[in-house]
Design a protein around this motif. Structure first.
Motif, PDB file in Angstrom:
ATOM      1  N   ALA A   1      25.601 -74.825  81.790  1.00 25.25           N
ATOM      2  CA  ALA A   1      24.276 -74.979  81.207  1.00 25.25           C
ATOM      3  C   ALA A   1      23.837 -73.737  80.448  1.00 25.25           C
ATOM      4  O   ALA A   1      23.094 -73.835  79.477  1.00 25.25           O
ATOM      5  N   GLN A   2      24.284 -72.537  80.878  1.00 27.25           N
ATOM      6  CA  GLN A   2      23.880 -71.297  80.236  1.00 27.25           C
ATOM      7  C   GLN A   2      25.087 -70.361  80.169  1.00 27.25           C
ATOM      8  O   GLN A   2      25.984 -70.411  81.009  1.00 27.25           O
ATOM      9  N   LEU A   3      25.056 -69.472  79.145  1.00 29.60           N
ATOM     10  CA  LEU A   3      26.146 -68.530  78.925  1.00 29.60           C
ATOM     11  C   LEU A   3      25.535 -67.220  78.438  1.00 29.60           C
ATOM     12  O   LEU A   3      24.657 -67.219  77.569  1.00 29.60           O
ATOM     13  N   SER A   4      25.990 -66.069  79.001  1.00 29.25           N
ATOM     14  CA  SER A   4      25.432 -64.783  78.558  1.00 29.25           C
ATOM     15  C   SER A   4      26.369 -63.649  78.942  1.00 29.25           C
ATOM     16  O   SER A   4      27.237 -63.797  79.810  1.00 29.25           O
ATOM     17  N   PHE A   5      26.184 -62.502  78.262  1.00 27.89           N
ATOM     18  CA  PHE A   5      26.893 -61.269  78.577  1.00 27.89           C
ATOM     19  C   PHE A   5      26.114 -60.476  79.610  1.00 27.89           C
ATOM     20  O   PHE A   5      24.870 -60.531  79.655  1.00 27.89           O
TER      21      PHE A   5
ATOM     22  N   TRP B   1      28.907 -64.322  82.220  1.00 23.22           N
ATOM     23  CA  TRP B   1      28.719 -65.279  83.315  1.00 23.22           C
ATOM     24  C   TRP B   1      28.189 -66.579  82.750  1.00 23.22           C
ATOM     25  O   TRP B   1      27.521 -66.625  81.724  1.00 23.22           O
ATOM     26  N   ALA B   2      28.557 -67.658  83.431  1.00 28.46           N
ATOM     27  CA  ALA B   2      28.134 -69.008  83.038  1.00 28.46           C
ATOM     28  C   ALA B   2      27.506 -69.690  84.238  1.00 28.46           C
ATOM     29  O   ALA B   2      28.053 -69.637  85.349  1.00 28.46           O
ATOM     30  N   LEU B   3      26.376 -70.305  83.999  1.00 29.94           N
ATOM     31  CA  LEU B   3      25.670 -71.033  85.058  1.00 29.94           C
ATOM     32  C   LEU B   3      26.100 -72.491  85.029  1.00 29.94           C
ATOM     33  O   LEU B   3      26.126 -73.116  83.967  1.00 29.94           O
ATOM     34  N   ASP B   4      26.465 -73.031  86.195  1.00 28.15           N
ATOM     35  CA  ASP B   4      26.909 -74.428  86.223  1.00 28.15           C
ATOM     36  C   ASP B   4      25.737 -75.374  85.973  1.00 28.15           C
ATOM     37  O   ASP B   4      24.569 -74.983  86.037  1.00 28.15           O
ATOM     38  N   GLU B   5      26.074 -76.618  85.665  1.00 31.44           N
ATOM     39  CA  GLU B   5      25.052 -77.583  85.261  1.00 31.44           C
ATOM     40  C   GLU B   5      24.055 -77.846  86.375  1.00 31.44           C
ATOM     41  O   GLU B   5      22.887 -78.133  86.133  1.00 31.44           O
TER      42      GLU B   5
END
Length: 1520
Positions: free
Chosen positions: A1413-1417, A1425-1429
């Motif tokens: 759902a989200q992606l950031s440095f 890091w990536a946040l799961d749905e």
């Protein structure tokens, strides 16, 4: 207790019988009160001085007569010979015992040969304290023994000979489990020997056996099989895990099996001819049948006992979870029996014997037994004491299913609302199968309201589905004290009629006065369905019982008051005891009240003399009781003192009208300074003869008996106005006291119990009750719970009371709701406040300040009922922030600075609505009259149909009751004056809606249940439908005009405006059929038939011209020719309808959208000359959440009024918050693609809302629209704000990229990205560059764009091949020299990091991460890091170290909206608040249509709700 038979002396060695000298084989039997066949010992082998040392357990009381008999055992089939015997009471035997361990009794000879022989029997009697069944002075022990003997033991039988020497001798004692276990082992040897001895004897050729002897031999074989099966069952039982009751049954089984083995052995060892002779002489057939029946009974009661003991063992262990589930959904009221309220020991014996016989009943013909034992009598006759005793007896016998003792002065014990839930909870502990069934029922349907459905669901269905072998008795006392008249009538109907459907082993013991309404309920039952017993106050038994009670109490007082004047051991003497008996008039309550007066008197003897003088002889029961109560009140004195009468009425009035008993301390605090120079407690202390609890300031003060309250409030009985209590006057006083107590400073406040966590639901707070007691005084808790009830009982509201109520609610309404929630009283808020508003409108006009406040408070409780019931502290966070802008409750928002603020999406005001009064049952169907003046609804069980006047004050004009067959369909005439009903038996009837009078009945009936009825617009014709039948009637006289036979069940019917035609929809399991008939034709065949195989018909109506039918399905509005059936026009709604109804005589159509739940209304403009010109125009929509957060089951609309059935509960809405059609289409285009949510700017100051033709930019600080931006015509796929909020970029499905200025500077730049769909767009941290991520057939492309105020140019493109293209993300690093991308589908996610200057990348594939759902440095650019749905975990990838990834649980300040629970949570999963604006899917009790939320890191939430943008600012909550 137990009596151990030790030895006997003087027993002869031989006995001469019929000239023969027989060796004496002595044994002893003990019999209690001539009950049963006695308890025998084993035969002693020693003689002439036999020794037994055998303990015999007995259930006896001190007055019980013990018959002791010595017998000589004879060989079968001869009867045993009684040798000697004696009779003594247990009390006499204990007195003989003294301090020694044994007693010796002389037995009187019973045969001539022993007349000169003196036999001395030595016994050892266990003391009551040592006994497992203690001897008490209670009569219940004996009655329990009688009941157990009636239910469980075997029948008396002919004594059998000793078992052969080769068989084991079985001795059993219930005092030792080791003995029973050992006996079971010996029983195994008996059964093995039976196989070896009996079976060969029975294998004779059947040709040698004829007639009855052949049948006899077969019966012996069946008996052996029966005995073997019982033994196999017993051998599988672990006896050490069972209780003493089961042990007694096992003992009986061992003894009976041994006797049966004896009998079979003696029978089989004889030769064939001798067996025939012995059978004739010894009546063998009867013995075989007796043994067989005994084994059946023992098997049944062993099963029952084992089941009961198993439940007791399981309770508190693995069934704890199920009981917790029951406790959550089934309220259990503590209204059980009490030992201290039982009858005096030894009284009511014949009545109890009758009750025991009724309980035990007829085992062979249980269907013929009365299910109900109804005990009636006047007040004070002792009914409650009898009920307590019956409950105690049944409890001691293990057959008390449940009990409920109604009490008029205890709210929970006065209302019938939770009686059946209490029964259900009790039965769950009675039988494990019932517990399991209830668990299943609750999980399938957690909320069951209405007495009828509660009984069906919680009582009838579980009891009938479980094979419960034991009897179960339900005790209900004080039916006359149950609720108000209407509640009692409904409860009695359900209880009495429902009892006839219960299993035959479930019985009801009921007590009440013989009031007319109670008699009427029983008169509806067959006479054999219940046994009635009236307490006869003048009977000899009642007189003897009161005499015994008088003697006992006089003796007690004489001991207690010894030394007072004229008090001796024989006080007050036989003469005055007789006079006292005459004054009682047969009432126990008179006697008990009088003895309380004597006990409190300084000189009991003088008080008794005055009491006897004050009560005239020969008075009736009520006159005698009134004289006693008058004497008790007069005795407190001080009546000549100024102000004492007012002080007495103030003090006693507080006790009489209290909704539940209060302590003296709380009464003093509530009354305060109303009494000058005195305190209420000091006055009440002097009334100990009629009140309880006055001896201690901590004990609740209660009226000793309801008859005193009736006396002191009845002007015909208490004639002195100085001493009489006017209930309405004192209810008003109590109302004022409660409100003033609550208005006091610092009494009520937020979080009054100082709970540490606002997100914890009430049910999870372990020490909640302790906190309530510590933080709130009793008088404050009482005032919160009952101030409304006291106001309602005044039946009028004056100006002072109105002002006091308004003052309290204006300051403490939310605090009060918190307290009610913590006390689990939230469900009562809406009914009580609705009644309070109705009372206000009787004296004040609509629109007063209090009226407006009450109306808004009612709506608040309706809309946020889930929050208020579940979590008291969330009222402030999850309810109060979302009230309409103009609601008076919005003023409370300014008080609390740490709650969310809804910036956008709040309505200006509540949609006006109300719930019809007196709706206790769930609604099945409803209908408006066409003019909207009346609304009718039919209860779910079809037993009642209510009509309400929709004009204020919206009162129920009439309620129709079905006396024979339940109603199944209803409709109203155009003007609402006539109601037409159809019934399950096929009958059609007309009624007056004004008074409920029956106008006419149909001369003919349908053959099946009526499924629908309809009135014509003219009011001249009625149509009714059933399975394969459609009738047309003349409204006047109900003459049958036409009878049609459609193929299927008629579900909808409509009559044309001129009554010439009738159309209907007939349904079968696969299709709906539209049929039209001509009423003027002789032929009854349809004009046409139209089939709808896939799109089922929701509603049917006629156009004005009689030639066109309007048909509403789930997808289309169709115009159909009534002549040919041809579809002339088909108009699609644009969504799938859950419900659709024609309104306003077919000129409008209203439907509910299945997906979002919104109600849409269309205006229909037909053109009969050219149907192609028929127009369907949306005239408005209504947000479904204006009606609450649950699915709408059905609705009706007329004259601007909307009625909703929501979870079978009806609500009426006077006017609607219509939204225009453009608002309804706010985000219609975006539902087809990925852009389905609002987009925040990075700092959360702005939010962009996609529309069909552009973007709307809102200021999140002010909640105002900032500007509208037109966009490219293709569907939008992504939106992103520049970091400084100067530009906003938008990607499109056709590959376009558009950049627009946000500061009204007119910037509008468009570029094309290789004809590829733009999936994501991201701005460089410095705002001068833009990255887009596009998808193609086999590869994805990343474009870097340079953006200025007047140009947008691609500066770099990077491509990579992949098939993962379901969801794409792109993001710049904090320095802007790297990009991170994610492309995914359900099978996994590919994460990549790109070096922009070099165009290289590092890639890893994560199978466990689908659709991030989200992606950031990270800030140091060392990892992404990536946040799961689901928003529950974050995946960290240290891309500089290698391809390995790891899950991290620390999500920091990330937020999430849980669709299933509506909670907004922070990264650590701590609950912040609940979003109230979700909509439950109409076809699922658990699935909630999800919203797509967007969060700003500053603490803001935005999403679409149906057709509105909702923006919630909760940053203040984060800093709190």
């Amino acid at each position: 207790m137990s009596i151990t038979v030790l030895t006997a002396t003087g027993t002869p060695a031989k006995l001469k019988v019929h000239g023969s000298n027989l060796k004496v084989k002595p044994y002893i039997t003990l019999q209690v009160d001539n009950l049963g066949s006695g308890y025998p010992t084993q035969v002693s082998k020693s003689n002439p001085d036999p020794v037994w040392n055998e303990p015999i357990p007995l259930a006896a009381e001190l007055d019980s007569i013990i018959q002791i008999t010595m017998l000589h055992k004879r060989s079968w089939p001869r009867s045993d010979i009684p040798l000697a015997g004696c009779r003594h009471t247990l009390k006499e035997m204990l007195s003989m015992k003294g301090q020694s361990a044994e007693i010796a009794l002389s037995l009187s000879p019973l045969v001539d040969e022993l007349r000169n022989v003196k036999i001395v029997l030595s016994l050892s009697i266990s003391s009551p304290s040592e006994s497992s069944s203690p001897v008490t002075e209670n009569g219940e022990t004996s009655l329990q023994s009688s009941l157990y003997q009636a239910l469980g033991p075997v029948k008396p039988h002919i004594p059998l000979p000793n078992i052969n020497a080769n068989l084991p001798n079985v001795e059993v004692s219930s005092d030792s489990w080791c003995t029973i276990i050992d006996a079971l082992g010996k029983l195994g040897n008996v059964m093995k020997l039976m196989d070896a001895v009996a079976q060969p004897r029975l294998e004779l050729p059947f040709c040698r056996i004829v007639g009855a002897q052949q049948e006899r031999e077969q019966n012996i074989t069946r008996l052996i099989d029966k005995m073997c099966r019982l033994y196999e069952f017993v051998s599988d039982i672990d006896a050490q895990t069972l209780g003493i009751k089961v042990g007694n049954i096992l003992e009986d089984i061992v003894k009976e099996t041994t006797r049966c083995a004896n009998f079979i052995y003696e029978y089989c060892r004889q030769k064939y001819l001798k067996r025939i002779v012995a059978s004739v002489l010894g009546n063998v057939d009867d013995q075989i049948n007796t043994f067989y029946e005994n084994f059946d009974i023992l098997q049944r009661f062993l099963n029952t006992g084992t089941a009961l003991e198993s439940v007791r063992l399981l309770k508190g262990m693995h069934v704890t979870q199920d009981f917790n589930l029951l406790g959550t959904y089934l309220k259990h009221v503590s209204a059980s029996w009490e030992s201290g309220l039982c009858c005096l020991p030894g009284t009511r014996q014949s009545l109890f014997e009758d009750i025991v016989k009724w309980i035990s009943g007829d085992v062979k013909n249980p269907e013929d037994e009365p299910r109900i034992f109804w005990l009636t009598g006047i007040a004070g006759g002792g009914k409650s004491a009898i009920a307590h005793s019956v409950a105690k007896i049944c409890s001691g016998s293990g057959i008390l299913g449940s009990c409920f003792f109604f009490r008029y002065n205890a709210p929970e014990r006065r209302s019938p609302d939770h009686v059946f839930t209490t029964f259900a909870t009790d039965f769950a502990s009675f039988d494990q199968g019932i517990l399991e069934k209830l668990r299943q029922l609750i999980q399938a349907n957690p909320s069951v309201s209405g007495l009828e459905r509660q009984f069906q669901t919680y009582i009838l269905e579980p009891l009938r589905s479980v094979n419960m072998l034991s009897r179960a008795v339900i005790v209900v006392d004080g039916l006359d004290e149950c609720g108000i008249a209407s509640e009692r009538q409904e409860f009695l109907r359900v209880l009495t009629q429902g009892s006839q459907s219960l299993p035959t082993n479930v019985k009801l013991f009921l007590t009440s006065r013989g009031d007319d309404d109670i008699k009427e309920a029983f008169d509806l039952l067959p006479s054999q369905a219940y046994a009635r017993r009236d307490l006869n106050l003048s009977s000899t038994e009642n007189t003897d019982d009161i005499t015994r009670y008088i003697f006992s109490e006089c003796s007690r007082i004489a001991v207690k008051k010894k030394g007072r004047p004229n008090i001796d051991d024989d006080w007050p003497g036989p003469h005055r005891r007789r006079l006292f008996l005459e004054r009682t008039a047969g009432l126990f309550i008179w006697a008990s009240t009088a003895f309380r007066m004597l006990e409190l008197a300084r000189n009991p003897d003088l008080e008794l003399i005055d009491l006897l003088k004050a009560t005239p002889t020969g008075s009736g029961a009520q006159d005698s009781l009134d004289a006693l109560y008058k004497r008790a009140i007069d005795a407190i004195g001080h009546w000549n003192e100024s102000g004492f009468g007012e002080a007495f009425r103030t003090s006693m009035g507080a006790v009489i009208v209290a909704m539940r008993p209060l302590t003296l301390k709380s009464i003093d605090r509530l009354v305060g300074d109303e009494i000058q120079n005195d305190r209420a407690g000091q006055i009440l202390i002097t009334l100990g003869s009629v009140l309880t609890g006055v001896d201690s300031p901590e004990e609740p003060v209660k009226v000793l008996h309801p008859s005193f309250s009736e006396f002191i409030t009845d002007s015909s009985r208490c004639s002195d106005p100085m001493k009489r209590i006017d209930r309405k006057v004192h209810d008003r006083k109590m109302s004022v006291r409660c409100l003033r107590a609550l208005c006091s400073a610092d009494v009520l406040r937020r979080n009054i119990c100082d709970l540490p966590d606002a997100s914890i639901p009430n049910s999870k707070i372990e020490d909640l009750q302790k906190r309530l007691v510590e933080r709130l005084g009793e008088e404050i808790r009482y005032s919160c719970l009952y101030w409304v009830s006291h106001v309602l009982r005044c039946n009028a509201m004056d100006i002072e009371l109105e002002e006091l109520i308004f003052e309290f609610l204006s300051d403490h309404a939310i605090h009060w709701l918190e307290v009610m929630s913590l006390h689990s009283e939230a469900p009562s808020l809406v009914p009580s406040l609705t009644s309070l508003r109705a009372l206000l409108l009787q004296s004040s006009p609509q629109g007063s300040d209090l009226d407006i406040f009450l109306r808004d408070l009612i709506m608040f409780c309706v809309k946020f009922s889930t929050v208020i019931e579940a979590n008291a502290l969330q009222i402030y966070r999850s309810a109060l922030p979302f009230v309409p802008l103009k609601s008076p409750l919005a003023a409370f928002q300014d008080i609390y600075h740490d709650i969310p603020t809804c910036r956008i999406g709040l309505p200006q005001a509540w949609m006006p609505s109300w719930s019809p009064p007196s709706v206790h049952e769930q609604v099945y169907t409803m209908a408006f009259s066409q003019d909207g003046t009346r609304l009718g609804w039919l209860n779910l069980d079809g037993r009642a149909l209510s009509i309400v006047d929709t004009t204020p004050p919206q009162t129920v004009s009439c309620t129709l009751k079905s006396t024979s067959s339940p109603f199944s369909a209803m409709t109203l005439s155009r003007d609402g004056k006539v109601v037409v009903t159809g019934s399950e038996n096929g009958a059609i009837s007309q009624w007056s809606s004004k008074n409920g009078a029956r106008r006419s009945d149909s001369p003919q009936t349908h053959q099946d249940e009526v499924t629908c009825v309809s009135f014509s617009n003219s009011g001249n014709t009625i149509a009714s439908g059933s399975r394969r039948e459609l009738f047309v009637w003349k409204a006047t006289g109900q003459q049958l005009l036409k009878k049609y036979h459609p193929s299927g069940k008629v579900v909808v019917v409509a009559i044309s405006p001129n009554d010439d035609r009738v159309a209907c929809v007939a349904s079968d399991p696969d299709n709906d059929f539209l049929l039209c008939y001509d009423n003027n034709e002789e032929d009854t065949m349809h004009i046409f038939q139209h089939q709808y195989p896939d799109d089922f018909v929701e509603s049917l109506s006629w156009a004005d011209d009689d030639t066109t039918l309007l048909v509403a399905t789930k997808e289309y509005l169709r115009l159909i020719s009534a002549m040919s059936g041809q579809v002339m026009r088909e108009i699609k709604y644009g969504f799938t309808a859950h419900l659709a109804h024609f309104i306003a005589q077919g000129t409008q159509l209203m439907a509910q959208c299945r997906d979002c739940g919104a109600f849409v209304k269309w205006d229909i403009t037909p053109n009969s000359s050219n149907t192609d010109q028929t127009v369907l125009t949306i005239s408005g929509t209504v947000d479904p959440l204006d009606f609450g957060d649950a699915a709408v089951d059905n609705f009706a609309f007329a004259a601007g009024h909307l009625a909703i059935v929501n979870q079978h509960q009806i609500s009426f809405h006077e006017s609607l918050n219509w939204i225009d059609q453009h608002s309804h289409d706010l985000n219609a285009d975006t539902r087809r693609d990925a852009l389905d949510r609002p987009i925040f700017s990075l700092n959360g100051v702005l939010v962009a809302v996609p529309t069909a033709d552009g973007l709307i930019i809102w200021d999140t600080e002010t909640g105002r629209e900032k500007l509208r931006l037109p966009t490219h015509s293709a569907p939008k796929t992504c939106v992103s704000f520049q970091s400084r909020n100067k530009f906003i970029a938008c990607g499109f499905k056709d590959g376009a990229l558009q950049v627009m200025g946000v500061r009204r500077d007119g910037v509008n730049l468009v570029a094309r990205v290789d004809e590829r769909e733009v999936r994501d767009v991201s701005w460089h941290p410095r705002g001068s560059k833009l990255a887009t991520y596009s998808v193609g057939p086999n590869s994805h492309s990343i474009h870097i764009w340079d953006v200025t105020s007047d140009s947008i140019e691609s500066s770099k493109m990077m491509c990579h091949k992949t098939r993962l293209s379901d969801r794409l993300h792109v993001v710049f690093s904090s320095q802007g020299d790297c990009l991170a991308t994610a492309c995914s589908n359900p099978s996994g996610t590919e994460l990549s990091v790109w070096n922009i200057s070099e165009g290289t990348r590092v890639t890893t594939l994560v199978r466990a991460l689908s659709r991030p759902a989200q992606l950031s440095f990270l800030s140091d650019e060392s990892a992404i890091w990536a946040l799961d749905e689901q928003g529950t975990q974050a995946l960290r990838w240290d891309f500089r170290a290698g391809p390995d990834t790891r899950w991290v649980s620390d999500l920091g300040p990330r937020f999430r909206l849980w669709d299933s629970y509506n909670w907004v949570t922070q990264g650590d999963e701590s609950n912040l608040f609940k979003v109230p604006f979700q909509y439950e899917h109409p076809h699922s009790h658990s699935h909630v249509i999800p919203v797509k939320p967007s969060f700003a890191t500053s603490g803001k939430l935005a999403y679409f709700r149906a057709s509105r943008l909702v923006l919630i600012d909760f940053h203040k909550l984060l800093s709190a």
